[in-house]
Design a protein around this motif. Structure first.
Motif, PDB file in Angstrom:
ATOM      1  N   LEU A  59       0.874  -1.167   0.000  1.00  0.00           N
ATOM      2  CA  LEU A  59       0.000   0.000   0.000  1.00  0.00           C
ATOM      3  C   LEU A  59       0.912   1.218   0.000  1.00  0.00           C
ATOM      4  O   LEU A  59       1.640   1.458   0.962  1.00  0.00           O
ATOM      5  N   PHE A  60       0.871   1.984  -1.079  1.00  0.00           N
ATOM      6  CA  PHE A  60       1.812   3.069  -1.315  1.00  0.00           C
ATOM      7  C   PHE A  60       1.287   4.383  -0.765  1.00  0.00           C
ATOM      8  O   PHE A  60       0.117   4.726  -0.948  1.00  0.00           O
ATOM      9  N   CYS A  61       2.151   5.117  -0.096  1.00  0.00           N
ATOM     10  CA  CYS A  61       1.823   6.452   0.399  1.00  0.00           C
ATOM     11  C   CYS A  61       2.924   7.401  -0.042  1.00  0.00           C
ATOM     12  O   CYS A  61       4.109   7.166   0.241  1.00  0.00           O
ATOM     13  N   THR A 168       2.488   0.353   3.553  1.00  0.00           N
ATOM     14  CA  THR A 168       3.686  -0.480   3.685  1.00  0.00           C
ATOM     15  C   THR A 168       4.864   0.069   2.892  1.00  0.00           C
ATOM     16  O   THR A 168       5.989  -0.404   3.051  1.00  0.00           O
ATOM     17  N   PHE A 169       4.621   1.059   2.026  1.00  0.00           N
ATOM     18  CA  PHE A 169       5.701   1.676   1.251  1.00  0.00           C
ATOM     19  C   PHE A 169       5.461   3.190   1.246  1.00  0.00           C
ATOM     20  O   PHE A 169       4.484   3.668   0.692  1.00  0.00           O
ATOM     21  N   ILE A 170       6.370   3.932   1.882  1.00  0.00           N
ATOM     22  CA  ILE A 170       6.244   5.385   1.982  1.00  0.00           C
ATOM     23  C   ILE A 170       7.383   6.031   1.212  1.00  0.00           C
ATOM     24  O   ILE A 170       8.541   5.654   1.361  1.00  0.00           O
ATOM     25  N   PRO A 192       3.465  -2.964  14.445  1.00  0.00           N
ATOM     26  CA  PRO A 192       3.986  -4.165  13.794  1.00  0.00           C
ATOM     27  C   PRO A 192       3.632  -4.184  12.317  1.00  0.00           C
ATOM     28  O   PRO A 192       2.643  -3.599  11.891  1.00  0.00           O
ATOM     29  N   GLY A 193       4.449  -4.846  11.542  1.00  0.00           N
ATOM     30  CA  GLY A 193       4.162  -4.989  10.121  1.00  0.00           C
ATOM     31  C   GLY A 193       5.306  -4.554   9.237  1.00  0.00           C
ATOM     32  O   GLY A 193       6.196  -3.806   9.655  1.00  0.00           O
ATOM     33  N   VAL A 194       5.276  -5.038   8.012  1.00  0.00           N
ATOM     34  CA  VAL A 194       6.292  -4.674   7.028  1.00  0.00           C
ATOM     35  C   VAL A 194       6.206  -3.187   6.726  1.00  0.00           C
ATOM     36  O   VAL A 194       5.124  -2.614   6.661  1.00  0.00           O
ATOM     37  N   SER A 195       7.346  -2.547   6.535  1.00  0.00           N
ATOM     38  CA  SER A 195       7.357  -1.124   6.211  1.00  0.00           C
ATOM     39  C   SER A 195       8.615  -0.790   5.421  1.00  0.00           C
ATOM     40  O   SER A 195       9.710  -1.250   5.746  1.00  0.00           O
TER      41      SER A 195
END
Length: 362
Positions: A59-61, A168-170, A192-195
């Motif tokens: 999920l891109f930000c 998950t992707f900034i 928690p979680g992939v980042s």
């Protein structure tokens, strides 16, 4: 109010249609220029990192989306099922991005918010530049420029208000305000979680506030983030990096400048490079001087800035202290996931080592 630009150049960029402001310098000027033999119109190391590390399920930000070069590329290239989350304060850029999204029938896949990410929620000054990508919320170096007031959000408040899912992707290139962003995203960093976080660095801005810079990036390392890639600034800087034990993974040319991408730079070396104060004059053989010979011959052409692009990644977040061992649900499943990813986990802190030991006995 920013004057609205209504004249655009319609152009195909990487297979999608973009409406690029005709008379605006900066990003727009770079995109109006033909590729010739180049792979990317701009920010080649940024785009290579995205191409190689963005996954369809991410999920891109994008913090500071400008006219949407990266946003449209991701929508076109990866066909991600997740909606993209973007924020951009400049009305000129937002109008161009919205026009491009509608032309490609992609507007329903993007949430585009007017405003900025800062260390407070409310309103802040946005100092304006002729090049919209150089707009900044920082007063340092900008206090004599015109400004407007724009809505601001901490990153944690931004997600609460505009996103049902955790990005998950900034990606951010926000002219030195990355420290302000980190100060307002503590909830996200500890979750928690992939980042993955891709950014342009502006350490020169914080050279007189070393503690604030150190504290912000220390929070990344302490929460399980690993520095996957770091690029040089201005020149390849192979002499400096080689002394620290690193060889370039890839080299880039960007106009006058040369950059190299390095892998897995340590925390200590990152701070050493970022907080360098020694001015380094560029030699003609270290830059592409023929692009601008007059500028290249200036006696003061150089910088103390050694690094430019950073890509941090947390492949699995385990922060001991936020739960007790007996509170872990589905322990067998949790351990299975851990075993699948543990080769990619940076177990640098005592807490991570302790969690690994606990999981081994489940």
């Amino acid at each position: 109010m920013i004057d609205q630009i209504t004249v655009y150049v319609e152009k195909k960029i990487h297979g999608f249609t973009m409406f690029i402001p005709r008379n605006t310098p900066g990003v727009s000027a770079a995109l109006r220029t033909p590729l010739f033999f180049r792979k990317w119109h701009r920010e080649a190391e940024f785009m290579d990192i995205i191409l190689e590390n963005f996954k369809q399920e991410d999920l891109f930000c994008e913090i500071g989306s400008n006219i949407g070069y990266v946003t449209l590329y991701i929508l076109s290239m990866f066909q991600t099922p997740n909606p993209l989350l973007c924020i951009e304060p400049d009305e000129r850029s937002r109008l161009a991005l919205m026009k491009s999204m509608k032309s490609n029938d992609l507007d329903k896949f993007v949430t585009l918010v007017p405003g900025v990410i800062a260390n407070k929620t409310g309103q802040v000054k946005l100092y304006l530049s002729r090049k919209p990508n150089l707009n900044s919320i920082l007063e340092a170096g900008n206090k004599d420029k015109p400004f407007i007031l724009v809505n601001s959000y901490t990153f944690d408040d931004f997600l609460t208000n505009f996103s049902e899912k955790r990005p998950t992707f900034i990606k951010m290139d926000i002219e030195g305000a990355e420290i302000d962003v980190f100060e307002g995203m503590k909830g996200y960093l500890t979750s928690p979680g992939v980042s993955k976080i891709l950014m342009e660095l502006h350490p020169n801005i914080y050279i007189n506030d070393e503690e604030r810079f150190r504290s912000s990036f220390q929070s990344l390392f302490e929460n399980g983030y690993k520095l996957r890639y770091l690029s040089s600034a201005g020149t390849y800087e192979t002499d400096i990096f080689s002394k620290l034990g690193y060889s370039p993974k890839r080299k880039y040319n960007d106009g006058m400048w040369r950059r190299a991408l390095y892998e897995n730079v340590s925390r200590d070396h990152f701070f050493q490079l970022a907080l360098n104060t020694k001015f380094r004059r560029f030699k003609l053989g270290e830059i592409n001087w023929w692009v601008n010979p007059i500028k290249a011959l200036r006696s003061n052409l150089g910088s103390n800035k050694l690094i430019r692009t950073a890509f941090f990644e947390k492949t699995m977040a385990i922060i001991f202290g936020t739960f007790q061992l007996h509170e872990l649900k589905e322990a067998i499943f949790f351990r299975t996931c851990f075993n699948k990813q543990k080769e990619n986990i940076m177990l640098a802190s005592e807490e991570m080592q302790f969690v690994k030991m606990c999981l081994d006995i489940i």
